[in-house]
Scaffold this active site. Sequence first.
Site, mmCIF file in Angstrom:
data_model
loop_
_atom_site.group_PDB
_atom_site.id
_atom_site.type_symbol
_atom_site.label_atom_id
_atom_site.label_comp_id
_atom_site.label_asym_id
_atom_site.label_seq_id
_atom_site.Cartn_x
_atom_site.Cartn_y
_atom_site.Cartn_z
ATOM 1 N N ASP A 142 -22.707 16.119 29.238
ATOM 2 C CA ASP A 142 -21.856 16.813 28.262
ATOM 3 C C ASP A 142 -20.497 17.164 28.841
ATOM 4 O O ASP A 142 -19.777 18.010 28.291
ATOM 5 C CB ASP A 142 -22.551 18.100 27.787
ATOM 6 C CG ASP A 142 -23.521 17.842 26.646
ATOM 7 O OD1 ASP A 142 -23.630 16.684 26.202
ATOM 8 O OD2 ASP A 142 -24.183 18.800 26.196
ATOM 9 N N ASP A 160 -35.798 27.171 27.315
ATOM 10 C CA ASP A 160 -37.008 26.829 28.065
ATOM 11 C C ASP A 160 -38.147 27.805 27.761
ATOM 12 O O ASP A 160 -39.280 27.403 27.494
ATOM 13 C CB ASP A 160 -36.715 26.794 29.571
ATOM 14 C CG ASP A 160 -35.820 27.943 30.028
ATOM 15 O OD1 ASP A 160 -35.676 28.934 29.277
ATOM 16 O OD2 ASP A 160 -35.272 27.852 31.140
#
Length: 484
Positions: A86, A239
């Site tokens: 990214d 996560d």
Amino acid sequence: MSVMFFVEVMYMGIVVLYVKLFKRKPEKFYKWEAMEDDVECGSASYPMVLVQIPMYNEKEVCEQSIAAACKISWPSNRIIIQVLDDSTDPASKELVKKECDRWSKEGVNITFEIRDNRNGYKAGALREGMRHSYVKQCDYVAIFDADFQPDPDFLHRTVPFLIHNPKLALVQGRWEFVNAGQCMMTRLQEMSLSYHFTIEQQVGSSTFAFFGFNGTAGVWRISALNESGGWNDQTTVEDMDLAVRATLRGWKFLYIDDLKVKSELPCSFKALRSQQHRWTCGPANLLRKMAGQIIRSENVSLWKKWYMLYSFFFMRKIVAHILTFCFYCVILPATVLFPEVTVPKWAAFYLPSLITLLIAIGRLRSIHLLAFWVLFENAMSLLRAKALVMGLFETGRVQEWVVTEKLGDTLKTKLIPQVPNVRFRERVHLLELLVGAYLLFCGIYDIVYGKNTLYVYLLFQSVAFFVVGFGFVGKYVPASSYLA
């Protein structure tokens, strides 16, 4: 809260002691068989594994992380390395692409994937990566952040657990730090994180209760990941979010304490503050959004619900931060100003001392730094308390995501101690200085008018707040040497 937290720490200590004394290794609870080539099928007997490496302007570490992933021991036709870049810095992006091309020419099945936006940050990148057509042939996905370097046998130690235990969704490894001895700040971070892995993660896994995915150094069963809703960017702890949703679906997790993956600790104070803000704000915000679902879930036992809500979230993610700042940095110092208010010695000294010693078990080789660790953790508690409030009430920088600085091997020679010529506004933290002044006043007041020796703690703690407030912690990374 002191008593509650002490009981929680004692419980975890007893569990870990039991695990160590009776050698309760994962192989005793989960089936595991070494991977071998089948005579008839050859490497086709190996499951297809996807390895994801999300990156963002991390040219200092991209080469070592990609190289480590490409050197993982697994049949070349049964593994796909997926680099999700990214980066907004053209130089970083070009370097990552060249590294991917280099390994591709050597026969490694590696892909270089980019997006035209950063929507969802890391969660968005991982989610986009899972949408590629070639992922459909994969059974498992291993995830490594840009500074992580897995050993070649990583998949051989983890994937067999997933193959032979169909209800197992995740196998999590432990972080090992290559720069722990770089400065005092990294040594103190190592103590905290060693306790997290040695005690907290171990307890959650050994009691079949719950532990959070650490976002890296783990392998997921792709069917479990998809069944749980995939990657979600509703919080900055994607996560932990995924781990909660998978648990509510009835999936199990396994943590392997001796499966160590090399990584890097932030060595600049600015990077540490950003990381700690996200690690505190994110879980609090996740609890706000997921508590109702946890309570209503029909796929998990009452014991597991209690463990998730009380032990994991309430005690470790909320009470620990409130207790550290409000009691040890505000209420206890205030007692010297009001002699009629007394705090029992067991609450002011004995319980905190026992808790600290139990936490030190996670890294015995650093036990001589215990006093510095206590002072530093207390000084960081203000930052965490602010982040906690933001997460619980969903205000301020609740969705802020700042990529943690990673230096790798290339910039270590450019690191210098924190120095006064750094821009004043960037270095100074006013709230920490105000708390330091408050503690200093209480300490001096106790010397003049007090009848106990609390001033010893107050003066040392005020110094710690001043050091943190003026930013004289960790190393300084010259702006010209670092992007992101």
